[in-house]
Design a protein around this motif. Structure first.
Motif, short mmCIF file in Angstrom:
data_model
loop_
_atom_site.label_atom_id
_atom_site.label_comp_id
_atom_site.label_asym_id
_atom_site.label_seq_id
_atom_site.Cartn_x
_atom_site.Cartn_y
_atom_site.Cartn_z
N GLY A 192 46.73 38.13 27.82
CA GLY A 192 47.39 37.79 29.06
C GLY A 192 46.43 37.05 29.98
N ASN A 193 46.97 36.34 30.95
CA ASN A 193 46.14 35.47 31.78
C ASN A 193 46.15 35.94 33.25
OD1 ASN A 193 44.81 33.35 33.05
ND2 ASN A 193 45.64 31.84 31.62
N PRO A 194 45.06 36.54 33.73
CA PRO A 194 45.01 36.98 35.14
C PRO A 194 45.15 35.82 36.13
CG PRO A 194 43.24 38.00 33.86
CD PRO A 194 43.86 36.94 32.99
N GLN A 195 44.78 34.60 35.68
CA GLN A 195 44.87 33.45 36.58
C GLN A 195 46.31 33.08 36.91
OE1 GLN A 195 42.63 30.49 34.38
NE2 GLN A 195 40.74 31.00 35.47
N PHE A 252 53.08 45.99 39.62
CA PHE A 252 53.40 47.38 39.28
C PHE A 252 52.18 48.28 39.46
CE2 PHE A 252 53.43 50.86 36.19
CZ PHE A 252 54.57 51.54 36.60
N ILE A 253 51.03 47.89 38.94
CA ILE A 253 49.86 48.77 39.04
C ILE A 253 49.35 48.82 40.48
CG2 ILE A 253 49.20 48.57 36.62
CD1 ILE A 253 47.05 46.58 37.40
N ALA A 254 49.69 47.81 41.29
CA ALA A 254 49.36 47.88 42.71
C ALA A 254 50.22 48.94 43.41
CB ALA A 254 49.55 46.52 43.36
N ARG A 255 51.48 49.02 43.03
CA ARG A 255 52.39 50.01 43.64
C ARG A 255 52.18 51.40 43.07
NH1 ARG A 255 56.00 45.99 42.23
NH2 ARG A 255 57.01 47.32 40.67
N HIS A 256 51.66 51.48 41.84
CA HIS A 256 51.51 52.77 41.15
C HIS A 256 50.06 52.91 40.67
CE1 HIS A 256 55.92 53.39 41.00
NE2 HIS A 256 55.96 52.08 40.88
N PRO A 257 49.17 53.32 41.56
CA PRO A 257 47.74 53.41 41.19
C PRO A 257 47.42 54.46 40.14
CG PRO A 257 48.14 54.31 43.40
CD PRO A 257 49.40 53.65 42.97
N GLU A 301 52.68 38.72 33.53
CA GLU A 301 51.43 39.11 34.19
C GLU A 301 51.67 39.52 35.65
OE1 GLU A 301 49.99 36.24 30.95
OE2 GLU A 301 51.72 36.39 32.30
N GLU A 302 52.45 38.73 36.36
CA GLU A 302 52.73 39.03 37.77
C GLU A 302 53.44 40.37 37.93
OE1 GLU A 302 53.31 37.67 42.00
OE2 GLU A 302 51.94 37.12 40.39
N GLN A 303 54.38 40.64 37.03
CA GLN A 303 55.14 41.89 37.10
C GLN A 303 54.23 43.09 36.91
OE1 GLN A 303 57.97 43.27 38.47
NE2 GLN A 303 59.08 41.66 37.36
N ILE A 304 53.32 43.00 35.95
CA ILE A 304 52.40 44.11 35.68
C ILE A 304 51.40 44.27 36.82
CG2 ILE A 304 50.60 44.95 34.12
CD1 ILE A 304 53.50 45.16 33.07
N ALA A 339 45.65 39.87 45.61
CA ALA A 339 44.97 40.43 46.77
C ALA A 339 45.19 41.92 46.91
CB ALA A 339 45.44 39.71 48.04
N GLU A 340 46.21 42.46 46.27
CA GLU A 340 46.52 43.89 46.34
C GLU A 340 45.76 44.70 45.29
OE1 GLU A 340 50.71 44.42 46.09
OE2 GLU A 340 51.17 42.97 47.67
N LEU A 341 45.00 44.01 44.42
CA LEU A 341 44.32 44.68 43.31
C LEU A 341 42.81 44.62 43.48
CD1 LEU A 341 46.36 43.19 40.31
CD2 LEU A 341 46.71 45.40 41.41
N SER A 342 42.16 45.60 42.90
CA SER A 342 40.70 45.50 42.79
C SER A 342 40.37 44.45 41.74
CB SER A 342 40.11 46.85 42.38
OG SER A 342 40.50 47.18 41.04
N LYS A 343 39.11 44.03 41.72
CA LYS A 343 38.70 43.03 40.73
C LYS A 343 38.92 43.55 39.31
CE LYS A 343 34.76 40.23 39.25
NZ LYS A 343 33.32 39.90 39.49
N GLU A 344 38.60 44.84 39.12
CA GLU A 344 38.78 45.45 37.79
C GLU A 344 40.25 45.49 37.38
OE1 GLU A 344 37.86 49.67 35.44
OE2 GLU A 344 37.14 49.35 37.48
N GLN A 345 41.12 45.84 38.33
CA GLN A 345 42.55 45.87 38.03
C GLN A 345 43.08 44.48 37.67
OE1 GLN A 345 43.85 47.80 41.73
NE2 GLN A 345 44.82 49.39 40.50
N LEU A 346 42.65 43.48 38.41
CA LEU A 346 43.12 42.12 38.12
C LEU A 346 42.65 41.66 36.74
CD1 LEU A 346 44.59 39.60 39.07
CD2 LEU A 346 42.45 38.83 40.15
N LEU A 347 41.40 41.94 36.41
CA LEU A 347 40.88 41.55 35.10
C LEU A 347 41.59 42.30 33.97
CD1 LEU A 347 37.05 41.30 35.83
CD2 LEU A 347 38.66 39.42 35.48
N SER A 348 42.11 43.50 34.27
CA SER A 348 42.80 44.28 33.23
C SER A 348 44.07 43.59 32.75
CB SER A 348 43.13 45.69 33.74
OG SER A 348 44.22 45.68 34.66
N ILE A 349 44.60 42.64 33.52
CA ILE A 349 45.79 41.89 33.09
C ILE A 349 45.51 41.12 31.81
CG2 ILE A 349 47.47 40.13 33.78
CD1 ILE A 349 47.68 42.78 35.31
#
Length: 516
Positions: free
Chosen positions: A270-273, A249-254, A243-246, A281-291
């Motif tokens: 997968g578990n966003p928690q 990655f999406i933070a670096r590659h929008p 989860e952390e790796q993904i 902190a580098e992700l939007s709420k939607e991006q974080l939930l997408s994990i």
């Protein structure tokens, strides 16, 4: 067998799994699951089930339509059908990443960390001979089994590399429709299957693997075409590698986003928690939930070993690839292919020439070989290839490969197989190699000898022995002389070449391919 799990690993799993931990721990005392996947380049699953005597011992794997669990008292690697490449023995969970890659005929696909080749052969089966598969492994010693499994499966449209991702990216910027990264990882999910992984776990630290995975993802991202799909998978439970790796990655590659995976068959989301606050902190709420749209396969929840899979898509309009057409006679481009014949060198010096290196010898006569004419003569007498489109012949030394025409130049890359290895130019003749036989369809061979799986003649051939047959046992698909190369088959599926001469078949099966 009771496993002595590392304390650091056990403590971490307790923290992650909570009330599920005891069930998870108990799974290590249960029997592992065995799987095989039918190679649909050669035969579909329904037809194979009608022919095999293993059917009573098989159970469908739910996430892979052409794959089956088998009981541990079955020995599929000992069956002649294994030597014909009709199936690949593969851990059931390991089949999931390619199923989620959504490969279609005509796609350009990269399997980056491919050895020993299970996922590559699964991809090739989905390509059905259309498009291009680049299969790569950075470990030189692992490319040998990778190449062998590609050849055993009868794959015609694959290139095998031994390269760093950054070097591949220089040649294939935004080129692939699909990319699979079965990333090197700490291997926690394989403890039950491979107990030796427990001992190696500390040397494959989570921190070291995370750094390697991050570099791989960044290098590979630039190779995916707009609208393309990439699957990242590991066989570890560690959130830092999953989860952390993904998330990072999406933070670096929008321009990349997570494609939702439905958690079926006991899979868990997968578990966003488990994403660190720093990364979150580098992700939007939607991006974080997408994990949560990624999936985990836990051994206490599903019939397989531990895996994590994420599907990523790059923004943009995907390219339209040519649709399949009815197979015809292949066109092979031989332009620019010549080779110097150094047979005079052998006589003058009394030793073999250095492989693939032109050598000038004073007083020796050196002739240019017309490689296309030599191939055409061999084809006229022995094979008639069919397929779609045009292939390009390339030579490395005396070896001849056939490549899809749209493949870019491989110059500067470490190439293990430059395409379909069909043979070599030798003494003004063409000598076919085993990979040519394994990728043939019986109708393409001028002479065919098909034996049943329990025929002693077949078993003798697979052991590397000379066999003797009556001429009427041969099937002739062309008006050719009776003596020459014959395609040996088990139940109409190739296992190799032999040379027929008046009732005797000289065995052409390479030593490394023989049944032990």
């Amino acid at each position: 067998m009771k496993l002595n799990l590392p304390k650091l690993f056990v403590d971490k799993m307790k923290l992650l799994l909570g009330e599920e931990y005891e069930r998870f721990l108990a799974s290590y005392n249960e029997e592992r699951f065995y799987g095989l996947r039918i190679n649909e380049l050669k035969i579909n699953a329904a037809t194979w089930l009608e022919q095999t005597d293993m059917k009573p011992y098989l159970q469908q794997i739910p996430w892979c339509a052409n794959a089956f669990y088998y009981t541990d008292d079955v020995r599929p690697a000992k069956h002649p059908h294994y030597h014909a490449g009709l199936y690949y023995i593969q851990e059931p969970s390991a089949m999931v990443p390619v199923e989620l890659l959504d490969v279609k005929p005509g796609h350009r696909v990269l399997d980056l960390c491919a050895a020993p080749g299970g996922k590559s052969t699964q991809i090739a089966s989905k390509l059905q001979g259309e498009g291009i598969l680049i299969t790569n492994d950075i470990a030189t010693e692992r490319t040998k089994p990778l190449a062998k499994n590609i050849e055993l499966a009868g794959v015609r449209n694959a290139v095998v590399l031994n390269e760093h991702p950054a070097n591949i990216a220089q040649k294939f910027g935004e080129w692939f429709d699909r990319i699979l990264i079965d990333a090197p990882c700490s291997g926690e999910g394989m403890f039950r299957k491979s107990p030796s992984m427990v001992e190696e776990w500390e040397s494959y630290s989570v921190e070291r693997c995370s750094t390697m995975q991050r570099e791989i993802l960044d290098e590979v991202a630039q190779m995916l075409a707009p609208g393309g799909r990439m699957v990242y998978s590991t066989c570890t439970f560690s959130p830092e590698e999953n989860e952390e790796q993904i998330a990072r990655f999406i933070a670096r590659h929008p321009d990349f986003s997570v494609v939702p995976i439905e958690p079926r068959w006991g899979w868990a989301s997968g578990n966003p928690q488990w994403v660190s606050s720093e990364a979150g902190a580098e992700l939007s709420k939607e991006q974080l939930l997408s994990i949560a749209r990624t999936v985990r396969l836990w051994p206490h929840r599903t019939k397989g070993e531990g895996h994590f899979v994420a599907v990523l898509m790059r923004q943009g309009q995907p390219s339209d690839r040519p649709q399949s057409v009815e197979p015809t006679q292949l066109s092979i481009d031989w332009s620019g292919i010549t080779m110097q014949d150094h047979k005079t060198y052998d006589k003058v010096k009394g030793k073999a020439k250095p492989k693939g290196k032109p050598v000038k010898v004073k007083g020796a006569k050196v002739e240019e070989l017309d490689c296309e004419s030599i191939w055409q003569q061999f084809q006229l007498e022995n094979v008639q290839l069919t397929g779609n489109g045009q292939l390009r012949a390339v030579m490395f030394g005396s070896r001849v490969y056939l490549q899809p025409e749209e493949l870019p130049s491989l110059e500067g890359l470490k190439v293990i197989r430059a395409g379909w290895l069909i043979g070599e130019m030798k003494r003004n003749k063409f000598a076919p190699f085993h990979p040519l036989a394994m990728a043939l369809r019986p109708r393409e061979a001028a002479r065919v000898l098909s034996l049943s799986a329990d025929d002693e003649q077949l078993l003798r051939y697979l052991r590397g022995e000379t066999i003797f047959v009556e001429e009427q046992q041969l099937q002739f698909n062309a008006s050719v002389k009776k003596n020459g190369y014959v395609l040996i088959c088990v139940d109409q599926f190739p296992v190799g070449f032999g040379k027929y001469l008046d009732g005797m078949i000289k065995n052409e099966l390479p030593a490394g391919w023989r049944m032990m």
